[in-house]
Motif scaffolding. Structure first.
Motif, PDB file in Angstrom:
ATOM      1  N   ILE A  21       6.875  -7.248   0.524  1.00 54.67           N
ATOM      2  CA  ILE A  21       6.644  -7.694  -1.413  1.00 54.67           C
ATOM      3  C   ILE A  21       5.648  -8.872  -1.271  1.00 54.67           C
ATOM      4  CG2 ILE A  21       8.000  -8.601  -2.691  1.00 54.67           C
ATOM      5  CD1 ILE A  21      10.782  -7.411  -1.299  1.00 54.67           C
ATOM      6  N   ASN A  22       5.652  -9.244   0.103  1.00 55.90           N
ATOM      7  CA  ASN A  22       3.993 -11.105  -0.608  1.00 55.90           C
ATOM      8  C   ASN A  22       3.409 -10.684  -0.502  1.00 55.90           C
ATOM      9  OD1 ASN A  22       6.859 -12.808  -0.205  1.00 55.90           O
ATOM     10  ND2 ASN A  22       6.878 -13.253   2.480  1.00 55.90           N
ATOM     11  N   ALA A  23       2.678  -9.127   0.169  1.00 56.15           N
ATOM     12  CA  ALA A  23       1.196  -9.074   0.245  1.00 56.15           C
ATOM     13  C   ALA A  23       0.985  -8.441  -0.966  1.00 56.15           C
ATOM     14  CB  ALA A  23       0.608  -7.863   1.164  1.00 56.15           C
ATOM     15  N   LEU A  24       2.007  -7.607  -1.166  1.00 53.42           N
ATOM     16  CA  LEU A  24       1.768  -7.061  -2.820  1.00 53.42           C
ATOM     17  C   LEU A  24       1.148  -8.002  -4.332  1.00 53.42           C
ATOM     18  CD1 LEU A  24       3.562  -3.714  -2.471  1.00 53.42           C
ATOM     19  CD2 LEU A  24       1.566  -4.123  -2.089  1.00 53.42           C
ATOM     20  N   GLN A  26       0.682 -10.468  -3.600  1.00 57.12           N
ATOM     21  CA  GLN A  26      -0.740 -11.508  -4.056  1.00 57.12           C
ATOM     22  C   GLN A  26      -1.562 -10.853  -4.146  1.00 57.12           C
ATOM     23  OE1 GLN A  26      -2.556 -12.594   0.235  1.00 57.12           O
ATOM     24  NE2 GLN A  26      -0.707 -11.982   0.667  1.00 57.12           N
ATOM     25  N   ILE A  27      -1.296  -9.854  -5.225  1.00 58.72           N
ATOM     26  CA  ILE A  27      -2.736  -8.705  -6.560  1.00 58.72           C
ATOM     27  C   ILE A  27      -2.027  -9.806  -7.218  1.00 58.72           C
ATOM     28  CG2 ILE A  27      -3.489  -6.317  -7.332  1.00 58.72           C
ATOM     29  CD1 ILE A  27      -2.662  -5.462  -4.661  1.00 58.72           C
ATOM     30  N   LYS A  28      -3.014 -10.400  -8.302  1.00 54.48           N
ATOM     31  CA  LYS A  28      -2.634 -10.784  -9.465  1.00 54.48           C
ATOM     32  C   LYS A  28      -2.454 -10.142 -10.717  1.00 54.48           C
ATOM     33  CE  LYS A  28      -5.497 -15.528  -8.855  1.00 54.48           C
ATOM     34  NZ  LYS A  28      -6.617 -15.706  -9.279  1.00 54.48           N
ATOM     35  N   GLU A  29      -3.134  -8.665 -11.212  1.00 56.09           N
ATOM     36  CA  GLU A  29      -2.716  -7.701 -11.785  1.00 56.09           C
ATOM     37  C   GLU A  29      -1.555  -7.069 -11.770  1.00 56.09           C
ATOM     38  OE1 GLU A  29      -5.518  -8.250 -10.200  1.00 56.09           O
ATOM     39  OE2 GLU A  29      -7.037  -8.353 -10.979  1.00 56.09           O
ATOM     40  N   LEU A  30      -0.637  -7.355 -10.694  1.00 55.60           N
ATOM     41  CA  LEU A  30       0.540  -6.205 -10.593  1.00 55.60           C
ATOM     42  C   LEU A  30       1.635  -7.527 -11.054  1.00 55.60           C
ATOM     43  CD1 LEU A  30       0.193  -4.600  -7.077  1.00 55.60           C
ATOM     44  CD2 LEU A  30       0.326  -3.648  -9.202  1.00 55.60           C
ATOM     45  N   ARG A  31       2.694  -7.233 -11.504  1.00 51.62           N
ATOM     46  CA  ARG A  31       4.051  -8.469 -11.454  1.00 51.62           C
ATOM     47  C   ARG A  31       5.354  -7.400 -10.714  1.00 51.62           C
ATOM     48  NH1 ARG A  31       3.019 -13.025 -12.517  1.00 51.62           N
ATOM     49  NH2 ARG A  31       4.964 -13.197 -13.267  1.00 51.62           N
ATOM     50  N   VAL A  32       5.060  -8.357  -9.520  1.00 55.49           N
ATOM     51  CA  VAL A  32       6.258  -7.725  -8.577  1.00 55.49           C
ATOM     52  C   VAL A  32       7.697  -8.458  -8.510  1.00 55.49           C
ATOM     53  CG1 VAL A  32       6.276  -7.539  -5.807  1.00 55.49           C
ATOM     54  CG2 VAL A  32       3.708  -7.089  -6.989  1.00 55.49           C
ATOM     55  N   GLU A 109      -2.972   0.927   1.674  1.00 54.70           N
ATOM     56  CA  GLU A 109      -2.349   2.053   1.243  1.00 54.70           C
ATOM     57  C   GLU A 109      -1.412   1.973  -0.212  1.00 54.70           C
ATOM     58  OE1 GLU A 109      -2.411   6.979   2.254  1.00 54.70           O
ATOM     59  OE2 GLU A 109      -2.077   4.691   3.982  1.00 54.70           O
ATOM     60  N   ILE A 110      -0.594   1.242   0.059  1.00 57.14           N
ATOM     61  CA  ILE A 110       0.634   0.922  -1.265  1.00 57.14           C
ATOM     62  C   ILE A 110      -0.117   0.753  -2.638  1.00 57.14           C
ATOM     63  CG2 ILE A 110       2.513   0.114  -2.240  1.00 57.14           C
ATOM     64  CD1 ILE A 110       3.586  -0.028   0.808  1.00 57.14           C
ATOM     65  N   ALA A 111      -1.426  -0.145  -2.228  1.00 55.96           N
ATOM     66  CA  ALA A 111      -1.704  -1.040  -3.870  1.00 55.96           C
ATOM     67  C   ALA A 111      -2.411   0.109  -3.931  1.00 55.96           C
ATOM     68  CB  ALA A 111      -2.892  -2.447  -2.763  1.00 55.96           C
ATOM     69  N   GLU A 112      -3.644   0.807  -3.148  1.00 62.45           N
ATOM     70  CA  GLU A 112      -4.706   1.674  -3.586  1.00 62.45           C
ATOM     71  C   GLU A 112      -3.460   3.155  -4.094  1.00 62.45           C
ATOM     72  OE1 GLU A 112      -8.031   3.043  -4.335  1.00 62.45           O
ATOM     73  OE2 GLU A 112      -7.783   1.550  -3.237  1.00 62.45           O
ATOM     74  N   LYS A 113      -2.630   3.525  -3.480  1.00 65.75           N
ATOM     75  CA  LYS A 113      -2.184   4.276  -4.935  1.00 65.75           C
ATOM     76  C   LYS A 113      -1.545   3.963  -6.237  1.00 65.75           C
ATOM     77  CE  LYS A 113      -2.742   6.857  -2.125  1.00 65.75           C
ATOM     78  NZ  LYS A 113      -3.386   8.432  -1.958  1.00 65.75           N
ATOM     79  N   LEU A 114      -1.472   2.692  -6.050  1.00 64.86           N
ATOM     80  CA  LEU A 114      -0.351   1.783  -7.330  1.00 64.86           C
ATOM     81  C   LEU A 114      -1.954   1.938  -8.326  1.00 64.86           C
ATOM     82  CD1 LEU A 114       1.695  -1.073  -6.277  1.00 64.86           C
ATOM     83  CD2 LEU A 114       2.271   0.871  -7.932  1.00 64.86           C
ATOM     84  N   ARG A 115      -3.205   1.304  -7.460  1.00 65.73           N
ATOM     85  CA  ARG A 115      -4.294   1.733  -9.043  1.00 65.73           C
ATOM     86  C   ARG A 115      -4.484   2.485  -8.880  1.00 65.73           C
ATOM     87  NH1 ARG A 115      -8.954  -1.573  -6.260  1.00 65.73           N
ATOM     88  NH2 ARG A 115      -8.742   0.153  -4.870  1.00 65.73           N
ATOM     89  N   GLU A 122      -8.465  -5.548  -8.436  1.00 63.75           N
ATOM     90  CA  GLU A 122      -8.880  -5.858  -7.816  1.00 63.75           C
ATOM     91  C   GLU A 122      -7.873  -6.246  -6.328  1.00 63.75           C
ATOM     92  OE1 GLU A 122     -12.188  -6.449  -7.044  1.00 63.75           O
ATOM     93  OE2 GLU A 122     -12.695  -5.728  -9.466  1.00 63.75           O
ATOM     94  N   ILE A 123      -8.341  -6.154  -5.393  1.00 60.46           N
ATOM     95  CA  ILE A 123      -7.788  -5.570  -3.738  1.00 60.46           C
ATOM     96  C   ILE A 123      -8.500  -6.793  -3.096  1.00 60.46           C
ATOM     97  CG2 ILE A 123      -6.658  -4.534  -2.001  1.00 60.46           C
ATOM     98  CD1 ILE A 123      -5.651  -2.557  -4.412  1.00 60.46           C
ATOM     99  N   LYS A 124      -7.726  -7.253  -2.327  1.00 60.85           N
ATOM    100  CA  LYS A 124      -8.535  -7.876  -1.420  1.00 60.85           C
ATOM    101  C   LYS A 124      -8.608  -7.139  -0.546  1.00 60.85           C
ATOM    102  CE  LYS A 124      -5.978 -11.746  -0.895  1.00 60.85           C
ATOM    103  NZ  LYS A 124      -5.304 -13.194  -0.448  1.00 60.85           N
TER     104      LYS A 124
END
Length: 266
Positions: A21-24, A26-32, A109-115, A122-124
């Motif tokens: 949860i904390n990792a995801l 960090q992606i500003k464009e996501l609202r977690v 990988e989760i972030a990539e699939k969401l994208r 952007e993903i670091k």
């Protein structure tokens, strides 16, 4: 969800979930959604459509962790909440020794699939950093956080014991320092230790953590609380809370504190 035969490993499963949860976040464009809101549904048989509606989210991340000795299996799936439609799932079989790398791999990988599903953001290169070389210290830290999150004095006292054990193995583990400081501030605020002792220890431990890693949003959030609760310094508290959000735009504790401060100030 803990899929292990040993239910005593709940702390580990919760810890892995919170780290992802904390990792995801960090992606500003996501609202977690915050940990507190997400964990409310843990172990409850509630339809995904209802969970998505109550949380106000388009996608639900569901998963499980199974431990067997030094091996672990992590599963994750992404579900479109309004239609209860699974559009991606994956399983990782890894060794415990690679825990930070696995957390990073899973989160990326989760972030990539969401994208892929929702459009470009952007993903670091990395979302999870190695906190310590001592996995026993990290395990004790996870136990400490597990008990702290129960939010009652007796469990917080247990959390303190685990944080102290973690720091005995790795005195420079910043997350354990912040967790220990948070525990003392909780006991001080709720009146179970003296105000001076609790907040004094919190200040000392938080500054120690920032000296090791100055990119910890939880540490700046603690400084914001210190400024408010010990000095009634609204302006400084607001600045520290904003600093936490500069590091992690989804750090919900700081968002809550800023709302609280704004309400008081009218």
């Amino acid at each position: 969800m803990n899929m292990s035969a040993d239910q005593e490993t709940d702390f580990f499963c919760d810890g892995i979930t919170e780290e992802i949860i904390n990792a995801l976040a960090q992606i500003k464009e996501l609202r977690v959604t915050s940990r507190t809101s997400a964990f409310f549904f843990k172990g409850k048989n509630i339809p995904i459509t209802k969970i998505g509606g109550q949380l106000g989210v388009a996608t639900v991340l569901e998963g499980s962790v199974r431990l067997a000795g030094k091996k672990m299996r992590i599963t994750a799936q992404l579900i479109q909440a309004d239609e209860d439609f699974h559009f991606w799932s994956e399983t990782w079989d890894r060794q415990m020794d690679d825990l930070f790398e696995v957390q990073d791999e899973v989160s990326l990988e989760i972030a990539e699939k969401l994208r892929e599903h929702f459009g470009h953001f952007e993903i670091k290169e990395h979302l999870v950093s190695k906190q310590t070389d001592n996995m026993d210290a990290y395990t004790l830290f996870l136990k400490g956080r597990y008990y702290f999150n129960k939010w009652n004095p007796e469990d917080v006292k247990t959390a303190i014991q685990f944080y102290e054990q973690a720091l005995a193995l790795d005195p420079k583990h910043p997350n354990s320092l912040v967790g220990l400081g948070d525990s003392y501030s909780f006991l001080a605020t709720t009146g179970f230790i003296s105000y001076e002792e609790g907040w004094g220890k919190c200040a000392e431990l938080t500054h120690q953590a920032l000296a090791i890693n100055d990119q910890l949003p939880a540490a700046y959030y603690q400084l914001a609380n210190l400024a408010f609760f010990t000095g009634a310094d609204f302006e400084q508290s607001f600045k520290y809370a904003q600093k936490a959000l500069e590091i992690n735009a989804n750090y919900v504790e700081s968002e809550q504190l800023i709302s609280f401060l704004s309400s008081i100030c009218g």
